[in-house]
Design a protein around this motif. Sequence first.
Motif, short mmCIF file in Angstrom:
data_model
loop_
_atom_site.label_atom_id
_atom_site.label_comp_id
_atom_site.label_asym_id
_atom_site.label_seq_id
_atom_site.Cartn_x
_atom_site.Cartn_y
_atom_site.Cartn_z
N UNK A 1 -3.59 2.81 -2.99
CA UNK A 1 -3.28 1.75 -3.96
C UNK A 1 -2.70 2.40 -5.21
N UNK A 2 -1.97 1.60 -5.97
CA UNK A 2 -1.24 2.11 -7.14
C UNK A 2 -1.60 1.32 -8.38
N UNK A 3 -1.08 1.77 -9.51
CA UNK A 3 -1.30 1.09 -10.78
C UNK A 3 -0.85 -0.36 -10.69
N UNK A 4 -1.70 -1.27 -11.14
CA UNK A 4 -1.41 -2.69 -11.07
C UNK A 4 -2.08 -3.39 -9.92
N UNK A 5 -2.64 -2.64 -8.96
CA UNK A 5 -3.28 -3.25 -7.79
C UNK A 5 -4.75 -3.55 -8.07
N UNK A 6 -5.28 -4.53 -7.33
CA UNK A 6 -6.71 -4.84 -7.33
C UNK A 6 -7.22 -4.61 -5.93
N UNK A 7 -8.23 -3.76 -5.79
CA UNK A 7 -8.74 -3.38 -4.48
C UNK A 7 -10.26 -3.32 -4.53
N UNK A 8 -10.87 -2.81 -3.48
CA UNK A 8 -12.32 -2.67 -3.43
C UNK A 8 -12.68 -1.40 -2.68
N UNK A 9 -13.80 -0.79 -3.08
CA UNK A 9 -14.31 0.43 -2.46
C UNK A 9 -15.68 0.16 -1.86
N UNK A 10 -16.03 0.93 -0.84
CA UNK A 10 -17.35 0.83 -0.22
C UNK A 10 -18.15 2.09 -0.50
N UNK A 11 -19.45 1.91 -0.64
CA UNK A 11 -20.36 3.05 -0.74
C UNK A 11 -20.29 3.81 -2.05
N UNK A 12 -19.84 3.17 -3.14
CA UNK A 12 -19.77 3.83 -4.45
C UNK A 12 -20.94 3.35 -5.29
N UNK B 1 0.81 -1.21 0.00
CA UNK B 1 0.00 0.00 0.00
C UNK B 1 0.85 1.26 0.00
N UNK B 2 2.11 1.18 0.35
CA UNK B 2 2.96 2.37 0.34
C UNK B 2 3.74 2.52 -0.95
N UNK B 3 3.51 1.61 -1.89
CA UNK B 3 4.15 1.75 -3.19
C UNK B 3 5.57 1.23 -3.24
N UNK B 4 6.05 0.56 -2.16
CA UNK B 4 7.42 0.05 -2.16
C UNK B 4 7.56 -1.07 -3.18
N UNK B 5 6.52 -1.89 -3.30
CA UNK B 5 6.56 -2.99 -4.26
C UNK B 5 6.53 -2.42 -5.67
N UNK B 6 7.50 -2.80 -6.49
CA UNK B 6 7.57 -2.32 -7.87
C UNK B 6 6.73 -3.21 -8.77
N UNK B 7 6.53 -2.75 -10.01
CA UNK B 7 5.73 -3.53 -10.96
C UNK B 7 6.33 -4.91 -11.21
N UNK B 8 7.67 -4.98 -11.19
CA UNK B 8 8.32 -6.26 -11.42
C UNK B 8 8.00 -7.26 -10.32
N UNK B 9 7.55 -6.78 -9.16
CA UNK B 9 7.24 -7.64 -8.03
C UNK B 9 5.73 -7.82 -7.86
N UNK B 10 4.97 -7.71 -8.94
CA UNK B 10 3.51 -7.88 -8.88
C UNK B 10 3.08 -8.83 -9.98
N UNK B 11 2.16 -9.74 -9.66
CA UNK B 11 1.51 -10.58 -10.65
C UNK B 11 0.01 -10.59 -10.35
N UNK B 12 -0.78 -10.37 -11.38
CA UNK B 12 -2.23 -10.47 -11.28
C UNK B 12 -2.67 -11.66 -12.11
N UNK B 13 -3.08 -12.74 -11.45
CA UNK B 13 -3.40 -13.97 -12.18
C UNK B 13 -4.79 -14.47 -11.80
N UNK B 14 -5.36 -15.26 -12.68
CA UNK B 14 -6.62 -15.93 -12.42
C UNK B 14 -6.45 -17.43 -12.56
#
Length: 592
Positions: free
Chosen positions: A409-420, A35-48
């Motif tokens: 949250x930053x580009x590449x993240x998957x999150x959720x919002x409430x009350x939208x 959440x603080x953006x320390x993780x770089x894009x190279x350290x992210x995978x979005x898979x199903x």
Amino acid sequence: MKLLLRVSKLGPRALQQTREVWRKQFLLNICRQCSSGIVTNERIRNIGISAHIDSGKTTLTERILYYTGRIAQMHEVKGKDGVGAVMDSMELERQRGITIQSAATYTMWKGTNINIIDTPGHVDFTIEVERSLRVLDGAVLVLCAVGGVQCQTMTVNRQMKRYSVPFLTFINKLDRQGSNPNRAVQQLRSKLNHNAAFIQIPMGTESNFKGIIDLIEERAIYFDGEFGQSVRYEDIPAAFRAEASDRRQELIESVANSDELLGEMFLEEKIPNVSDLKHAIRRATLKRNFTPVLVGSALKNKGVQPLLDAVLEYLPNPSEVQNFAILNQQTSEESSRILMSSVRDSSQPFVGLAFKLEAGRFGQLTYIRVYQGMLRKSDYIYNTRTTKKVRVQRLVRLHAEMMEDVEEVYAGDICALFGIDCASGDTFTSKSSESISMESIHVPDPVISVSMKPVNKNDLDKFSKAINRFTREDPTFRVHYEVESKETIVSGMGELHLEIYSQRMDREYGCPCVMGKPKVAFRETIPKPVPFDFTHKKQSGGAGQYGKVIGFLEPLEPENYTKLEFEDKTVGTNIPKQFVPAVEKVIRYSLC
């Protein structure tokens, strides 16, 4: 060393509590870094995780979460303890032993943050797979070693092709009787037209399944311990060396056909080293020119850790996937496409896509994939479809039905919002002036319709609330009221799809429903023109009154046979024009 000695002196219960505290602290640090953006894009995978029904998707996800330390205990989908898998959080899912809703989670493996979406395998819930693959960067296609490529496998393959999602193939259930991984790979090639080849082969099948052989690094992998958590590497046994050598040569040839650099080495008769082969497989996989095939048995705890390593090595990170937005006011396709920036900072305006809605305990839960920029809690964002400005009151990361609050949250993240308040497929931005939209989600048309009504007439309010909620969450669940038959008709992707919603109305709203076949209003038409000449007499004393109606009926063209047209051919003032609308109204009423 002192810390290890101290822990070893604890009792079993205290030791388990200590491990649980360490695990929670470890995951908390991970979330803070993400959440603080320390993780770089190279350290992210979005898979199903996608597959045909009963191929082992949820079981595989359960093992992934256990080996990465996300959960402390493993449970089976249809386990005797009655707990069920973590990702099957709905009561109906645990009762039936199937996945109904896609569930999101996140974990860490070797310093890389992996966002995972476990999708249903039944064709009735194909919209869950559709919108999940729309926002994911890569996927794992799970095949049953006995069933191979099945009907829903072909549907998932089309969905991956629609959104250009690179994927790995994991042949599961090698411990089952009748398992044949070679046949599954041949079906990948013949039925799905994939350039597929093993990067791992099993050491034995069915009850003789002992481990796997890594063809790239040419070593045998064994999984020891009660839950297969200890991975042991050894030399390839003599009985499998010939087969491993042949399969490795087949792998090199398949990759050389889809990668230029390795193809040049192959033509020059150079032997690629491990690094050359891995880089070539990655390049070909990202271009969807090659499909790596891995093997294992999730239920028997074999092959899951090498699969996680392959996810990191061969599937793309968010910066390697091009995502485009479309300017709504532009007409030219070339000038209207905008490439999203995947840099994880606030230098670019925020752009996110709401790909799934769900009714939570605290209001509507909106799943968001962040494509550009950064989103903080308490920020204001704009819905580009409705142009409305909304405030982000709560920002969470999901682990099945559990949530953890994050600040940004930053580009590449998957999150959720409430009350939208929004609809599935809406695009959100941080600038009101930018009227852009992300690529829409393909929604298939319903294939079956039934009538539905509450058992108790006093439950109409509950029935209406449930219908409104379900139609917002699921675009393939549609409802309309048939005036002629006075029935509420619900449409969906199959009988199971509609039956699940009927049961959810009873469980979640206390509104039991009755489902039945919809009534059909039969109508008659005429095959040829028919003249009519009718005299209407009214005797009320005295001279009396009468009226004469003369005309003819004729059928319309076949494509318009359900329509009714009225044409006035009266001449002069024989019939005053103010009477013509009344005549038309009576004729339409009589013929409907």
